[in-house]
Enzyme design. Structure first.
Site, short mmCIF file in Angstrom:
data_model
loop_
_atom_site.label_atom_id
_atom_site.label_comp_id
_atom_site.label_asym_id
_atom_site.label_seq_id
_atom_site.Cartn_x
_atom_site.Cartn_y
_atom_site.Cartn_z
CG ASP A 92 3.10 9.20 1.37
OD1 ASP A 92 2.09 8.74 1.91
OD2 ASP A 92 3.99 9.81 2.00
CE LYS B 187 2.65 11.46 4.31
NZ LYS B 187 4.00 10.90 4.39
N1 HSE Z 1 5.63 6.09 3.58
C1 HSE Z 1 5.36 7.27 4.32
C2 HSE Z 1 6.63 8.09 4.39
C3 HSE Z 1 4.88 6.91 5.69
O1 HSE Z 1 7.69 7.57 4.04
O2 HSE Z 1 6.62 9.25 4.75
C4 HSE Z 1 4.35 8.04 6.48
O3 HSE Z 1 3.26 8.65 5.86
#
Ligand code: HSE
Length: 414
Positions: free
Chosen positions: A196, A200
């Protein structure tokens, strides 16, 4: 009146409805038009909701409704989100999304379709939850050459690391709590393994440097191997362990990009970004460091960024926001193996003095760290800066000398 549709009524989608209803008057006055949700797409039924009559299971109802000018995609994932978003843009509808997977994998293609059709494709919520970061990089800092972006970009893992450090919670307990609070992904492995955060930092890199960076080209490590012992050594060194996504512009025209747990000095502005908060440092050649801080995950902070994009689309309906990057190109990302870094090593042998003696032979100039409650035979030390290619060979030599390597963590210069 601006009529919109929302694809997905999960955590973020229901948050978008909640924000639009609870802030109706102020949103209308800012958008200079009333914003009404006409359709909500979800495969589930929500008979208890006051707006239940807006639900449809048929995407065509939205695609073929010409009165819908803006579509909010908050389903997450690539399939079917990508085909739905592409179809919306091809049918003259601007799109707002919080879907980082979509933007990280398909951003260049979707931005190009939006540009051809003179529409907006906005994704402020895809990075940093409620923190404004896409607009600041693309607009407010546009006079700068960005040299570097480094950030704590995943709220769930930052929450877990904070609970481990401050409350000595174990990893699983902290993860369960993060899931209960609605921070984690449906598949928490995406948080914990760094995927994740990787999506980003790829979005921010693409935006800041103008060329699409694909997640598969990024060296990514997660936090599942981090222990309280590692945290104790980071404290002994004078810092903390954070999951960092980092991209730097290199003199050779390429970029260096990586995601992983890192030792971050207590002096760094990112060291005190705790719990579910995100912190993003943007190093511009004119501004110097600019740091963004706020809630990076959760229903309402993310919904707030989505709704702000919707307001922007409504206000600038005939004007495209300048948000664009080129398709990725081969050789643009410097191979990770070409870099050099300082590493922390935690290892174990029968005797810790002897183990550190061997470590000093393999890594001349190594600095030992001492933590409270160390186990007999345990050592922690910092290597000097060393080429990544060379590091693995030296660790093997250490193991051949009878010193078992338990973990290694990059020492950042942030
Ligand atoms: N799972 C992601 C986080 C959610 O913990 O940042 C937001 O993108």
């Amino acid at each position: 009146m601006a009529e919109i549709a929302v694809l997905g009524h999960g955590v973020v989608g229901s948050g978008v409805l909640e924000v639009l209803l609870s802030h109706k008057d102020s949103i209308t006055s800012r958008a200079k038009e009333e914003i009404t949700v006409k359709h909500i797409l979800d495969i589930r039924d929500f008979p208890e909701l006051p707006y239940r009559e807006k639900f449809t299971k048929n995407f065509e109802d939205i695609l073929n409704d010409e009165s819908v000018r803006i579509v909010v995609e908050v389903m997450g994932g690539l399939d079917p989100a990508f085909s739905y978003v592409k179809a919306c843009l091809e049918h003259g509808k601007s799109v707002v999304t919080s879907n980082k997977e979509l933007v990280a994998e398909k951003g260049a293609e979707l931005l190009s379709i939006a540009q051809k059709n003179n529409l907006n494709f906005l994704f402020e919520a895809s990075v940093g939850g409620g923190i404004p970061i896409i607009r600041p990089i693309s607009q407010c800092l546009a006079a700068n050459e960005v040299n570097e972006i480094a950030g704590i970009l995943n709220g769930t893992t930052n929450f877990i690391l904070t609970k481990m450090l401050r409350e000595h919670m174990d990893f699983d307990e902290a993860l369960k709590l993060a899931q209960k609070l609605g921070y984690a992904e449906r598949d928490p492995a995406a948080d914990v393994e760094g995927d994740d955060a990787c999506r980003k930092i790829c979005i921010l890199a693409s935006l800041a440097f103008g060329t699409h960076v694909y997640p598969k080209s990024v060296h990514t490590r997660g936090i599942s191997k981090i222990t309280l012992a590692d945290m104790g050594y980071a404290q002994a060194w004078g810092g903390v362990i954070k999951l960092i996504g980092e991209v730097r512009a290199l003199d050779n025209g390429r970029i260096r990009i990586e995601v992983g747990p890192m030792f971050v000095s207590q002096e760094s502005q990112l060291a005190n970004v705790d719990d579910v908060f995100n912190g993003i440092l943007v190093r511009g050649d004119i501004t110097g460091d600019v740091v963004f801080y706020g809630k990076g995950a959760g229903k309402l902070p993310t919904a707030s960024a989505v709704v702000a994009d919707v307001i922007d689309c409504v206000k600038h309906f005939k004007a495209r926001k300048y948000l664009f990057w080129e398709e990725g190109k081969d050789g643009y990302v410097e191979p990770y193996a070409n870099s050099a870094e300082q590493e922390f090593v935690r290892a174990q042998a029968a005797d810790s003095e002897e183990a550190f003696g061997k470590a000093s032979q393999v890594f001349p100039g190594a600095t030992r760290l001492i933590r409270k409650d160390a186990q007999p035979g345990e050592i922690g030390f910092l290597t000097p800066e060393i080429p990544v290619k060379e590091f693995a060979n030296r660790l093997s030599r250490l193991e051949q000398d009878g010193v078992k390597v338990l973990n290694t963590i990059k020492v950042s210069d942030l």
